[in-house]
Write a protein that holds these residues in place. Structure first.
Motif, PDB file in Angstrom:
ATOM      1  N   CYS A  98       0.852  -1.191   0.000  1.00  7.35           N
ATOM      2  CA  CYS A  98       0.000   0.000   0.000  1.00  7.35           C
ATOM      3  C   CYS A  98       0.888   1.241   0.000  1.00  7.35           C
ATOM      4  N   ALA A  99       0.353   2.319  -0.498  1.00  5.02           N
ATOM      5  CA  ALA A  99       1.088   3.582  -0.502  1.00  5.02           C
ATOM      6  C   ALA A  99       0.143   4.727  -0.195  1.00  5.02           C
ATOM      7  N   VAL A 100       0.710   5.754   0.415  1.00  2.00           N
ATOM      8  CA  VAL A 100      -0.050   6.975   0.687  1.00  2.00           C
ATOM      9  C   VAL A 100      -0.036   7.808  -0.584  1.00  2.00           C
ATOM     10  N   HIS A 101      -1.209   8.199  -1.045  1.00  2.00           N
ATOM     11  CA  HIS A 101      -1.336   8.896  -2.322  1.00  2.00           C
ATOM     12  C   HIS A 101      -1.034  10.393  -2.204  1.00  2.00           C
ATOM     13  N   GLY A 126      16.141   4.541  -1.745  1.00  7.33           N
ATOM     14  CA  GLY A 126      15.300   5.719  -1.580  1.00  7.33           C
ATOM     15  C   GLY A 126      13.868   5.220  -1.558  1.00  7.33           C
ATOM     16  N   CYS A 127      13.046   5.845  -0.779  1.00 10.37           N
ATOM     17  CA  CYS A 127      11.716   5.275  -0.522  1.00 10.37           C
ATOM     18  C   CYS A 127      10.599   6.228  -0.899  1.00 10.37           C
ATOM     19  N   ARG A 128       9.517   5.632  -1.324  1.00 14.17           N
ATOM     20  CA  ARG A 128       8.288   6.367  -1.572  1.00 14.17           C
ATOM     21  C   ARG A 128       7.329   6.047  -0.435  1.00 14.17           C
ATOM     22  N   GLY A 129       6.215   6.719  -0.389  1.00 12.70           N
ATOM     23  CA  GLY A 129       5.336   6.654   0.787  1.00 12.70           C
ATOM     24  C   GLY A 129       4.511   5.408   0.927  1.00 12.70           C
ATOM     25  N   GLY A 130       5.167   4.253   1.040  1.00 16.16           N
ATOM     26  CA  GLY A 130       4.400   3.036   1.215  1.00 16.16           C
ATOM     27  C   GLY A 130       5.251   1.850   1.604  1.00 16.16           C
ATOM     28  N   LEU A 191      -1.039   1.355   7.572  1.00  9.88           N
ATOM     29  CA  LEU A 191      -0.523   2.533   6.886  1.00  9.88           C
ATOM     30  C   LEU A 191      -1.631   3.577   6.738  1.00  9.88           C
ATOM     31  N   SER A 192      -1.287   4.809   7.075  1.00 10.11           N
ATOM     32  CA  SER A 192      -2.194   5.939   6.869  1.00 10.11           C
ATOM     33  C   SER A 192      -1.366   7.171   6.570  1.00 10.11           C
ATOM     34  N   VAL A 193      -2.022   8.270   6.299  1.00 14.28           N
ATOM     35  CA  VAL A 193      -1.320   9.532   6.068  1.00 14.28           C
ATOM     36  C   VAL A 193      -0.587   9.961   7.344  1.00 14.28           C
ATOM     37  N   ALA A 194      -1.154   9.603   8.499  1.00 14.37           N
ATOM     38  CA  ALA A 194      -0.605  10.078   9.765  1.00 14.37           C
ATOM     39  C   ALA A 194       0.334   9.108  10.450  1.00 14.37           C
ATOM     40  N   ALA A 195       0.328   7.822  10.069  1.00 11.79           N
ATOM     41  CA  ALA A 195       1.142   6.841  10.812  1.00 11.79           C
ATOM     42  C   ALA A 195       1.517   5.656   9.952  1.00 11.79           C
ATOM     43  N   ILE A 196       2.616   4.991  10.334  1.00 11.48           N
ATOM     44  CA  ILE A 196       3.080   3.803   9.640  1.00 11.48           C
ATOM     45  C   ILE A 196       3.581   2.824  10.705  1.00 11.48           C
ATOM     46  N   ASP A 197       3.171   1.571  10.589  1.00  8.37           N
ATOM     47  CA  ASP A 197       3.579   0.553  11.548  1.00  8.37           C
ATOM     48  C   ASP A 197       3.730  -0.776  10.817  1.00  8.37           C
TER      49      ASP A 197
END
Length: 199
Positions: A98-101, A126-130, A191-197
């Protein structure tokens, strides 16, 4: 003299008889006189909490898209988007992620992946948001070269209380976040816009 003595005895006897009638022969209060009793109210028995409803399983076939392979879906307004698909090199090894859009409020340097995501010369690092999971491995950050796994906004959104399962992988919304887990390996993430675990 006898009449005087009888009169005195009568005067003394009458109060004694009256006292005996009121107090009883033993001097105790009359048993017919009700004494106030304390009323003990029983504590209300708490009602048991209802069991949370089981998620509703959706049909993965309804969550496909012609332009993206595998099963694609999002949560909420589409801020988090996901994909479950076969691996390029081995169809028996699923890949999912999953990724944050939008731009997340969390940063990689504040996560357990800080070292992995340090920008280097290689485009692969290098990482993208997911997050992405390959087979039974633990989740890793979505790489710059990963076009899939949430790279585009999904046209299908899971509603609250729904769950999608493909093989051993299940995903379900948790508020504005997506929670996914592989039942066979136990690995997964939220995964959310506000947190990642990840685990």
């Amino acid at each position: 003299m006898q009449s005087i003595t009888a009169a005195v005895l009568a005067v003394v006897t009458i109060p004694l008889v009256l006292t005996a009638c009121v107090t009883g022969a033993s001097g105790a209060p009359d048993e017919h006189t009700a004494s106030p009793t304390a009323t003990v109210e029983a504590e209300p028995t708490p009602s048991p909490s209802p069991e949370p409803a089981a998620p509703i399983e959706v049909d993965p076939a309804l969550y496909t898209d012609q332009s993206v392979s595998g099963v694609v879906f999002g949560v909420g307004t589409g801020d988090v988007n996901c994909q479950i698909r076969d691996a390029w090199d081995d169809p028996a090894v699923p890949r999912w992620g999953c990724a944050v859009h939008v731009i997340p409020t969390w940063q990689w340097e504040d996560t357990e992946f800080a070292e992995f995501c340090e920008p280097l010369e290689s485009a692969e690092v290098g990482c993208r948001g997911g997050l992405v999971v390959r087979g039974e491995e633990a989740p890793t950050p979505r790489r710059n070269t990963d076009a899939d796994f949430g790279g585009m906004q999904a046209s299908h959104v899971l509603a609250a209380g729904e769950r999608i399962t493909v093989g051993d992988v299940s995903c379900e919304p948790v508020g504005d976040a997506m929670r996914c887990e592989d039942a066979s390996s136990g690995h997964g993430f939220t995964l959310s816009v506000a947190a990642i675990d990840a685990w």
